[in-house]
Every structure is written in structure tokens, then in C-alpha cells.
Design a protein around this motif. Structure first.
Motif, PDB file in Angstrom:
ATOM      1  N   PHE A  43       0.835  -1.206   0.000  1.00 19.44           N
ATOM      2  CA  PHE A  43       0.000   0.000   0.000  1.00 19.44           C
ATOM      3  C   PHE A  43       0.874   1.262   0.000  1.00 19.44           C
ATOM      4  CE2 PHE A  43      -2.425   3.314   2.256  1.00 19.44           C
ATOM      5  CZ  PHE A  43      -3.532   3.400   1.418  1.00 19.44           C
ATOM      6  N   ALA A  44       1.910   1.267   0.843  1.00 16.54           N
ATOM      7  CA  ALA A  44       2.802   2.436   0.900  1.00 16.54           C
ATOM      8  C   ALA A  44       3.508   2.636  -0.442  1.00 16.54           C
ATOM      9  CB  ALA A  44       3.817   2.261   2.023  1.00 16.54           C
ATOM     10  N   LEU A  45       3.959   1.553  -1.050  1.00 15.48           N
ATOM     11  CA  LEU A  45       4.643   1.663  -2.351  1.00 15.48           C
ATOM     12  C   LEU A  45       3.683   2.139  -3.442  1.00 15.48           C
ATOM     13  CD1 LEU A  45       6.878  -1.542  -2.213  1.00 15.48           C
ATOM     14  CD2 LEU A  45       7.598   0.855  -1.939  1.00 15.48           C
ATOM     15  N   ALA A  61       4.012   5.451  -5.684  1.00 16.03           N
ATOM     16  CA  ALA A  61       3.962   5.397  -7.153  1.00 16.03           C
ATOM     17  C   ALA A  61       2.861   6.300  -7.696  1.00 16.03           C
ATOM     18  CB  ALA A  61       3.749   3.951  -7.625  1.00 16.03           C
ATOM     19  N   ALA A  62       1.702   6.306  -7.042  1.00 18.40           N
ATOM     20  CA  ALA A  62       0.591   7.154  -7.500  1.00 18.40           C
ATOM     21  C   ALA A  62       0.948   8.634  -7.359  1.00 18.40           C
ATOM     22  CB  ALA A  62      -0.677   6.829  -6.713  1.00 18.40           C
ATOM     23  N   GLY A  63       1.558   8.996  -6.244  1.00 20.01           N
ATOM     24  CA  GLY A  63       1.971  10.387  -6.065  1.00 20.01           C
ATOM     25  C   GLY A  63       3.030  10.792  -7.076  1.00 20.01           C
ATOM     26  N   ALA A  64       3.995   9.907  -7.303  1.00 20.67           N
ATOM     27  CA  ALA A  64       5.048  10.185  -8.288  1.00 20.67           C
ATOM     28  C   ALA A  64       4.454  10.263  -9.697  1.00 20.67           C
ATOM     29  CB  ALA A  64       6.133   9.119  -8.214  1.00 20.67           C
ATOM     30  N   ALA A 117       2.745   0.640 -12.547  1.00 21.14           N
ATOM     31  CA  ALA A 117       3.226   0.120 -11.255  1.00 21.14           C
ATOM     32  C   ALA A 117       2.158   0.274 -10.179  1.00 21.14           C
ATOM     33  CB  ALA A 117       4.509   0.838 -10.854  1.00 21.14           C
ATOM     34  N   SER A 118       1.485   1.408 -10.183  1.00 26.31           N
ATOM     35  CA  SER A 118       0.430   1.656  -9.204  1.00 26.31           C
ATOM     36  C   SER A 118      -0.729   0.674  -9.381  1.00 26.31           C
ATOM     37  CB  SER A 118      -0.065   3.100  -9.335  1.00 26.31           C
ATOM     38  OG  SER A 118      -1.103   3.340  -8.424  1.00 26.31           O
ATOM     39  N   LEU A 119      -1.121   0.438 -10.621  1.00 30.72           N
ATOM     40  CA  LEU A 119      -2.219  -0.488 -10.888  1.00 30.72           C
ATOM     41  C   LEU A 119      -1.849  -1.916 -10.504  1.00 30.72           C
ATOM     42  CD1 LEU A 119      -5.002  -1.142 -11.982  1.00 30.72           C
ATOM     43  CD2 LEU A 119      -4.020  -1.225 -14.279  1.00 30.72           C
ATOM     44  N   VAL A 120      -0.670  -2.362 -10.917  1.00 34.58           N
ATOM     45  CA  VAL A 120      -0.232  -3.728 -10.585  1.00 34.58           C
ATOM     46  C   VAL A 120      -0.108  -3.885  -9.067  1.00 34.58           C
ATOM     47  CG1 VAL A 120       1.684  -5.381 -10.803  1.00 34.58           C
ATOM     48  CG2 VAL A 120       0.866  -4.123 -12.815  1.00 34.58           C
TER      49      VAL A 120
END
Length: 146
Positions: A100-102, A106-109, A128-131
Motif C-alpha cells: 500500500f505504501a509503495l 507510485a501514485a503520487g510520483a 506500477a500503481s495499478l499492478v
């Protein structure tokens, strides 16, 4: 019979559904149609507006709801920081929290990359966020129902 904890779990699952479903809908339904049928000048505006709206939803609704209900559910189950290393529920929940943190990073980036015109990086971060989000759902379904 529904208990208060059922409502908390329901809110946790529904907000996760909206987050993952939103990512899937945007990626698999909206983006291909907009790329194929919308003029390039309007395409950027539409996709930016959708991205901004999804970002606002993430920050104002999804994150507070996920963190709040997640902490409450963990507390209700008697989870402690040290028990996150224990085999079974603790370790699976720990892996879910790391994922979740990663995903949130990724979503913020992704939002930063889109805003700064780094399209290739933004696309990689969106994938990456979706996977990662799908991995979180998989880990959530693997949590023992103790």
C-alpha cells in the motif's frame, strides 16, 4: 446481523473497490477511447482533468478512509507492530501495508511526472500503481478470516 465492524470493513472494501476500479476503468476504458477519438489539443485537457479529479478523490476520500478503517480493523483484530512479522495474518497484513505504501508513492510520483511532462515515467508509474493495487487486493483476499 451487521455490526459496527461490518460497516467499517464495508467502507474499507468499498473505497478500495473505487480506487482499484477507477484505475482499471481509466486505464482500460477511458484512455484508449480518448487517445483514438479526441483531438490531441483536447486529449491533454480531458486526461489532466480526469487525473486531477481522481487525485483529489485519492487525497480527500480514499486515503483517509483506507488508513482510518484499516487502522481500526487492525486494532480490532489485536494487531500490533511486532505481530506484523508473525506468520499468517500478521505477515500477510504487513506485506499488504508495504505494498500500500509503495502504491501510494507510485501514485503520487505519477501525478508529479504527469505535471512535469515526463510522459514515459508517468505511464510506468501508473502501471506500477495499478499492478501494486491488484497485489494489495490479492493480499487482502489471502488474509485469514480469524
Amino acid at each position: 446481523m451487521l455490526s459496527g465492524w461490518s460497516v467499517v470493513r464495508f467502507l474499507h472494501v468499498v473505497s478500495a473497490m473505487v480506487w482499484v476500479g477507477g484505475q482499471l476503468t481509466i486505464s482500460s476504458m477511458l484512455l484508449p477511447v480518448v487517445r483514438k477519438h479526441v483531438e490531441p489539443a483536447m486529449r491533454g485537457w480531458i486526461l489532466s482533468a480526469v487525473g486531477r479529479r481522481f487525485g483529489v478523490f485519492t487525497v480527500t476520500v480514499f486515503l483517509p478512509l483506507q488508513v482510518g478503517t484499516g487502522v481500526a480493523l487492525a486494532w480490532h483484530k489485536g494487531v500490533t507492530i511486532s505481530s506484523l512479522a508473525d506468520p499468517g495474518y500478521g505477515r500477510t497484513l504487513g506485506a499488504k501495508l508495504v505494498a500500500f505504501a509503495l502504491v501510494m508513492l507510485a501514485a503520487g510520483a505519477h501525478g508529479w511526472a504527469m505535471g512535469s511532462g515526463r510522459q514515459v515515467l508517468a505511464r510506468a508509474l501508473a502501471i506500477a500503481s495499478l499492478v501494486g493495487s491488484l497485489a494489495i487486493v490479492l493480499l487482502a483476499t489471502a488474509l485469514p478470516t480469524t
